[in-house]
Write a protein that holds these residues in place. Structure first.
Motif, PDB file in Angstrom:
ATOM      1  N   PHE A   1       0.845  -1.207   0.000  1.00 45.25           N
ATOM      2  CA  PHE A   1       0.000   0.000   0.000  1.00 45.25           C
ATOM      3  C   PHE A   1       0.878   1.254   0.000  1.00 45.25           C
ATOM      4  N   LEU A   2       1.928   1.260   0.842  1.00 45.11           N
ATOM      5  CA  LEU A   2       2.791   2.437   0.925  1.00 45.11           C
ATOM      6  C   LEU A   2       3.592   2.630  -0.364  1.00 45.11           C
ATOM      7  N   PHE A   3       4.010   1.526  -1.002  1.00 43.21           N
ATOM      8  CA  PHE A   3       4.638   1.645  -2.318  1.00 43.21           C
ATOM      9  C   PHE A   3       3.680   2.303  -3.305  1.00 43.21           C
ATOM     10  N   ALA A   4       2.418   1.878  -3.281  1.00 42.91           N
ATOM     11  CA  ALA A   4       1.421   2.449  -4.189  1.00 42.91           C
ATOM     12  C   ALA A   4       1.221   3.935  -3.914  1.00 42.91           C
ATOM     13  N   ARG A   5       1.182   4.304  -2.638  1.00 45.32           N
ATOM     14  CA  ARG A   5       1.064   5.718  -2.273  1.00 45.32           C
ATOM     15  C   ARG A   5       2.251   6.515  -2.814  1.00 45.32           C
ATOM     16  N   ALA A   6       3.443   5.924  -2.726  1.00 45.27           N
ATOM     17  CA  ALA A   6       4.636   6.600  -3.243  1.00 45.27           C
ATOM     18  C   ALA A   6       4.494   6.878  -4.736  1.00 45.27           C
ATOM     19  N   PHE A   7       3.997   5.894  -5.483  1.00 49.20           N
ATOM     20  CA  PHE A   7       3.846   6.084  -6.919  1.00 49.20           C
ATOM     21  C   PHE A   7       2.745   7.093  -7.239  1.00 49.20           C
ATOM     22  N   GLN A   8       1.701   7.165  -6.413  1.00 50.77           N
ATOM     23  CA  GLN A   8       0.684   8.199  -6.591  1.00 50.77           C
ATOM     24  C   GLN A   8       1.287   9.591  -6.435  1.00 50.77           C
ATOM     25  N   LEU A   9       2.180   9.742  -5.470  1.00 56.08           N
ATOM     26  CA  LEU A   9       2.834  11.041  -5.252  1.00 56.08           C
ATOM     27  C   LEU A   9       3.765  11.379  -6.410  1.00 56.08           C
ATOM     28  N   MET A  10       4.445  10.378  -6.962  1.00 57.62           N
ATOM     29  CA  MET A  10       5.295  10.612  -8.135  1.00 57.62           C
ATOM     30  C   MET A  10       4.460  11.102  -9.316  1.00 57.62           C
ATOM     31  N   VAL A  11       3.362  10.407  -9.550  1.00 57.92           N
ATOM     32  CA  VAL A  11       2.491  10.757 -10.687  1.00 57.92           C
ATOM     33  C   VAL A  11       1.891  12.137 -10.490  1.00 57.92           C
ATOM     34  N   ALA A  12       1.518  12.457  -9.246  1.00 57.23           N
ATOM     35  CA  ALA A  12       0.935  13.766  -8.957  1.00 57.23           C
ATOM     36  C   ALA A  12       1.931  14.884  -9.250  1.00 57.23           C
ATOM     37  N   ASP A  13       3.225  14.609  -9.062  1.00 57.01           N
ATOM     38  CA  ASP A  13       4.232  15.631  -9.382  1.00 57.01           C
ATOM     39  C   ASP A  13       4.238  15.931 -10.875  1.00 57.01           C
ATOM     40  N   GLY A  14       4.082  14.890 -11.685  1.00 59.07           N
ATOM     41  CA  GLY A  14       3.885  15.094 -13.118  1.00 59.07           C
ATOM     42  C   GLY A  14       5.133  15.197 -13.971  1.00 59.07           C
ATOM     43  N   ALA A  15       6.321  15.209 -13.353  1.00 54.44           N
ATOM     44  CA  ALA A  15       7.553  15.349 -14.139  1.00 54.44           C
ATOM     45  C   ALA A  15       8.091  13.976 -14.514  1.00 54.44           C
ATOM     46  N   PRO A  16       8.229  13.682 -15.813  1.00 55.32           N
ATOM     47  CA  PRO A  16       8.729  12.368 -16.235  1.00 55.32           C
ATOM     48  C   PRO A  16      10.094  12.029 -15.640  1.00 55.32           C
ATOM     49  N   GLU A  17      10.981  13.022 -15.506  1.00 54.92           N
ATOM     50  CA  GLU A  17      12.315  12.757 -14.974  1.00 54.92           C
ATOM     51  C   GLU A  17      12.252  12.349 -13.506  1.00 54.92           C
ATOM     52  N   VAL A  18      11.362  12.982 -12.756  1.00 59.06           N
ATOM     53  CA  VAL A  18      11.167  12.607 -11.347  1.00 59.06           C
ATOM     54  C   VAL A  18      10.656  11.177 -11.263  1.00 59.06           C
ATOM     55  N   LEU A  19       9.671  10.855 -12.095  1.00 60.40           N
ATOM     56  CA  LEU A  19       9.117   9.494 -12.101  1.00 60.40           C
ATOM     57  C   LEU A  19      10.190   8.481 -12.474  1.00 60.40           C
ATOM     58  N   ARG A  20      11.031   8.822 -13.443  1.00 61.46           N
ATOM     59  CA  ARG A  20      12.104   7.917 -13.866  1.00 61.46           C
ATOM     60  C   ARG A  20      13.082   7.667 -12.725  1.00 61.46           C
ATOM     61  N   ILE A  21      13.508   8.741 -12.045  1.00 65.47           N
ATOM     62  CA  ILE A  21      14.509   8.617 -10.978  1.00 65.47           C
ATOM     63  C   ILE A  21      13.976   7.773  -9.818  1.00 65.47           C
ATOM     64  N   LEU A  22      12.778   8.094  -9.356  1.00 63.68           N
ATOM     65  CA  LEU A  22      12.256   7.423  -8.162  1.00 63.68           C
ATOM     66  C   LEU A  22      11.787   5.995  -8.457  1.00 63.68           C
ATOM     67  N   SER A  23      11.194   5.772  -9.625  1.00 65.46           N
ATOM     68  CA  SER A  23      10.774   4.404  -9.949  1.00 65.46           C
ATOM     69  C   SER A  23      11.982   3.503 -10.171  1.00 65.46           C
ATOM     70  N   SER A  24      13.042   4.053 -10.775  1.00 65.86           N
ATOM     71  CA  SER A  24      14.275   3.278 -10.957  1.00 65.86           C
ATOM     72  C   SER A  24      14.887   2.923  -9.612  1.00 65.86           C
TER      73      SER A  24
END
Length: 311
Positions: free
Chosen positions: A101-124
């Motif tokens: 659940f907390l992993f999913a919340r983390a990804f929701q926060l990444m998506v909410a930020d909206g920057a592809p580079e941020v999503l790339r860094i944190l998901s990697s």
């Protein structure tokens, strides 16, 4: 930090009461909030004046907290920060699912930020953390493991998130790649130093300082740098001892005492701390990319704090 903490509390809520109850147990147990602090400080160091860094700092903490829940299940830990672990109270199944659940919340926060580079860094980073944990599982109890493998484990399970936490600070501030790389290097080397000190502490600290009993890594058969150094520096009789207690997991109460004696004899804790200082110095050198400021001094102070925990 106050805004980040409030966001963490808000986002761990759920109509399924066991979720916030279990998450709150872990969060209430304390913790230094070191990783979100890195994101907040790095963003301000880069001159960022908005609020995106708050959501990303919370995201980083959710990733970290999720891995703690999963780690305690894998390690069958009964203590976390000196208190009963979540899995000891709520069971393994609930801990794994709330970690998800907390992993999913983390990804929701990444998506909410909206920057592809941020999503790339944190998901990697999230993927790398799991790879590091699985590699640790593979080499666990194997005294033939190498220092290179050990370093690969801690670069994955610890340093990757430190590096991501600081790098996104430069990204939200829209700083040049050179500064993003410098903060990545700072976080990565800090993370390695942090884990080296953690591994040294397991054989040198009292429970109140460490938040867990001395020798937890020993009892679990974890191959850490103090063990690798002691194994390499010992004679055949000592090597047989390490194989018995770590590979065959035949341990008595006296074995931990003997292991601590061997480590003192070979100076492996001091050597581990010296290695940590080396990586801490590399982290400090990375900050030379930035002019002196309160935020740079704060990041420098975090390195000193991490190393000083061993005293």
């Amino acid at each position: 930090m106050s805004a980040c903490n409030q966001l963490i509390i808000d986002r761990m809520q759920s109509p399924v009461q066991l979720i916030p109850q279990l998450a709150a147990h872990l969060i209430a147990a304390g913790g230094k909030r070191l990783r979100p602090m890195l994101t907040l400080s790095a963003a301000r160091l880069c001159g960022y004046q908005g609020e995106r860094h708050i959501g990303l700092a919370a995201c980083v903490e959710f990733i970290h907290t999720a891995t703690l829940l999963h780690d305690d299940v894998v390690d069958e830990s009964e203590l976390r920060r000196g208190q009963a672990s979540a899995n000891a109270i709520f069971g393994n199944k609930a801990s794994v699912l709330v970690g998800d659940f907390l992993f999913a919340r983390a990804f929701q926060l990444m998506v909410a930020d909206g920057a592809p580079e941020v999503l790339r860094i944190l998901s990697s980073a999230a993927a790398t953390i799991v790879e590091g944990e699985v590699l640790q599982l593979v080499i666990q109890n194997d005294t033939a493991s190498t220092e290179a493998q050990y370093l690969q484990v801690i670069e994955g399970k610890t340093a990757a998130l430190f590096a991501a936490a600081t790098r996104v600070g430069a990204v939200v501030a829209d700083r040049p790649t050179q500064q993003a790389e410098a903060l990545d290097s700072y976080g990565r080397n800090l993370g390695i130093a942090f884990q080296l000190i953690d591994d040294a502490l397991d054989y040198s600290a009292v429970q109140e300082q460490l938040g867990k009993t001395v020798g937890d890594d020993f009892r679990e058969g974890k191959i850490t740098l103090p063990v690798l150094l002691a194994f390499a520096r010992g004679g055949e009789e000592e090597k047989s001892f390490w194989r018995r207690v770590l590979e065959e997991r035949e341990q008595s109460d006296a074995d931990l005492t003997h292991a601590l004696h061997l480590m003192r004899q070979h100076g492996v804790i001091e050597e581990t701390v010296a290695r940590a200082r080396h990586y801490g110095d590399l982290a400090l050198q990375s900050l030379a990319e930035f002019p002196d400021s309160a935020h740079r001094r704060a990041l420098q102070g975090i390195v000193e704090f991490c190393i000083a925990r061993v005293h």
